[in-house]
Design a protein around this motif. Structure first.
Motif, PDB file in Angstrom:
ATOM      1  N   ALA A 152       4.348   1.873   2.080  1.00  0.00           N
ATOM      2  CA  ALA A 152       5.607   2.333   1.477  1.00  0.00           C
ATOM      3  C   ALA A 152       6.097   3.608   2.170  1.00  0.00           C
ATOM      4  O   ALA A 152       7.292   3.765   2.426  1.00  0.00           O
ATOM      5  CB  ALA A 152       5.406   2.581  -0.020  1.00  0.00           C
ATOM      6  N   ARG A 153       5.152   4.502   2.491  1.00  0.00           N
ATOM      7  CA  ARG A 153       5.529   5.762   3.139  1.00  0.00           C
ATOM      8  C   ARG A 153       6.100   5.507   4.538  1.00  0.00           C
ATOM      9  O   ARG A 153       7.130   6.070   4.908  1.00  0.00           O
ATOM     10  CB  ARG A 153       4.319   6.700   3.213  1.00  0.00           C
ATOM     11  N   SER A 207       0.832  -1.210   0.000  1.00  0.00           N
ATOM     12  CA  SER A 207       0.000   0.000   0.000  1.00  0.00           C
ATOM     13  C   SER A 207       0.866   1.259   0.000  1.00  0.00           C
ATOM     14  O   SER A 207       2.029   1.235   0.410  1.00  0.00           O
ATOM     15  CB  SER A 207      -0.910   0.012   1.228  1.00  0.00           C
ATOM     16  N   VAL A 208       0.267   2.348  -0.477  1.00  0.00           N
ATOM     17  CA  VAL A 208       0.937   3.650  -0.465  1.00  0.00           C
ATOM     18  C   VAL A 208       1.336   4.004   0.972  1.00  0.00           C
ATOM     19  O   VAL A 208       2.451   4.470   1.231  1.00  0.00           O
ATOM     20  CB  VAL A 208       0.003   4.726  -1.062  1.00  0.00           C
ATOM     21  N   LYS A 209       0.430   3.741   1.900  1.00  0.00           N
ATOM     22  CA  LYS A 209       0.709   4.026   3.310  1.00  0.00           C
ATOM     23  C   LYS A 209       1.889   3.194   3.823  1.00  0.00           C
ATOM     24  O   LYS A 209       2.788   3.707   4.492  1.00  0.00           O
ATOM     25  CB  LYS A 209      -0.541   3.726   4.143  1.00  0.00           C
TER      26      LYS A 209
END
Lengths: 259, 259
Positions: free
Chosen positions: B23-24, B19-21
């Motif tokens: 990865a961040r 998920s983008v979250k």
């Protein structure tokens, strides 16, 4: 350049739960055909010139039939390089993603699948309810509440006879609770999780015999997921303060039993 | 700053499916405790000073017990701001994510869950096999092959009696195929999907009576997922060339029946 139709899952609601790949492809989209459960923040990832076409269900408006959506996907895929079919959760969990994929492929469209995090799994997980638990059970069963005729899925009758955690996309709550009460007993733990992963996420806790009545008092906002099984009693362990307010005496006893 | 332990899913294999979250948060990690199925590309997202600690299973090496992992998570969470427990797929699909979450929460650690795309769902989806299909069935049942004692899960016996698509994390293939043959018949379609979402993804097709024998000839590389049910016969519809090579006469007949 070859045109591609991406059948893509948006995840359970929080726009940050889309995949890195999904977000990147959205940034190059020419056309997005999206459903009601898709966040505006995700649509905003697309370039300014991108066509954003709503094909979901909306109260009081004409609804697109599946045939129409299929035809639209092919129509756009023949005219644009990057066309995205964006659906809430995962497009293949009762989302008819496969039907769209098959129709498009049959019409010569190059299709790529980008899965999403399914609400069916993420809703209990984010609420602090395990899908399975060592010593309690070893499987979970995901059922669509409603079949295409609008009736309750017959699989519910078989599913309740197992020890699997049941995950049902909400509908027919009263009928389902009656079946669960008959087979697994009136004290089978039940949770309803609404708006999973969003700030407004809410968990309704109960047992099979009182859950329907409880939701009549405190309305459930869809999308929501019903979780049925002994694992629901694990919820309290994580000390969510709202849980304590909602747990009745019966549920408290159950937690003691399961622990 | 408050320390947080993130229990995070890495997705089915392709690092872009995190998920983008996720990865961040990886980009701010002080410590990552990861499993065998986690891609090196994901570990590379973390800052240079991040500790990357392997706690998975590896041949010939001492294996961490669950208790040790639990204690390590708490130990690091008490000393660092951003600690990540990174697991392949979704940490809550037979991944003991809940046990770790509960242990850490019980020891006063602030825990946040970031779900991942489960291989159990993404493997069939990416292989072109729908989880369910209108007119064929309305549910899917996910079962761990092996319970903690090492034996075959008893849920398999109940699951085969339903019309649900069965998804089994691979193990005990011979025993499972025997049970499926007895209850659903020798011609029940079966697929085994190995290394889903990676370039090396491979689909083995067969029926209950010949699947075990086929995998003896062409070895299956784990992680792999077994998919059992009539929906498997949809595979051919999408025209994957490798499918044609693997489909025997029986399977061809079945496809005709299901279509």
């Amino acid at each position: 350049m070859k045109s591609t139709l991406y059948i893509m899952g948006a995840g359970p609601g929080d726009p940050d739960l889309i995949s890195v790949k999904g977000a990147r492809v959205l940034g190059t989209a020419n056309v997005i055909l999206y459903d009601a459960l898709v966040s505006q923040d995700l649509l905003a990832l697309a370039p300014p010139g991108c066509k954003r076409i709503f094909v979901g269900k909306r109260k009081g408006k004409k609804e697109y039939a599946q045939d129409e959506i299929n035809r639209l996907l092919v129509w756009y895929a023949r005219r644009f390089i990057c066309v995205i079919r964006l659906k809430g959760g995962d497009p293949f969990v009762f989302g008819r993603g496969f039907e769209e994929q098959q129709y498009a492929a049959d019409h010569g469209v190059h299709v790529e699948v980008i899965p999403g995090i399914s609400s069916a799994l993420a809703a209990p997980t984010l609420a602090g309810i395990p899908l399975t638990r060592r010593g309690v059970n070893e499987s979970f069963w995901v059922v669509t509440g409603t079949v295409s005729t609008g009736e309750l899925s017959r699989d519910i009758h078989q599913a309740v006879q197992s020890s699997a955690t049941l995950i049902v996309l909400i509908s027919h709550l009263r009928e389902i609770m009656t079946i669960v009460t008959e087979v697994r007993g009136p004290r089978e733990p039940v949770a309803i999780i609404e708006q999973a992963s969003l700030a407004a996420q809410k968990v309704h806790l109960g047992v099979a015999s009182d859950m329907f009545e409880k939701t009549v008092k405190t309305k459930v906002i869809t999308p929501a997921v019903i979780v049925i099984g002994k694992v629901v009693a694990c919820y309290e362990n994580l000390n969510f303060s709202e849980a304590f307010q909602m747990i009745g005496d019966e549920q408290q006893d159950l937690i003691q039993e399961v622990r």
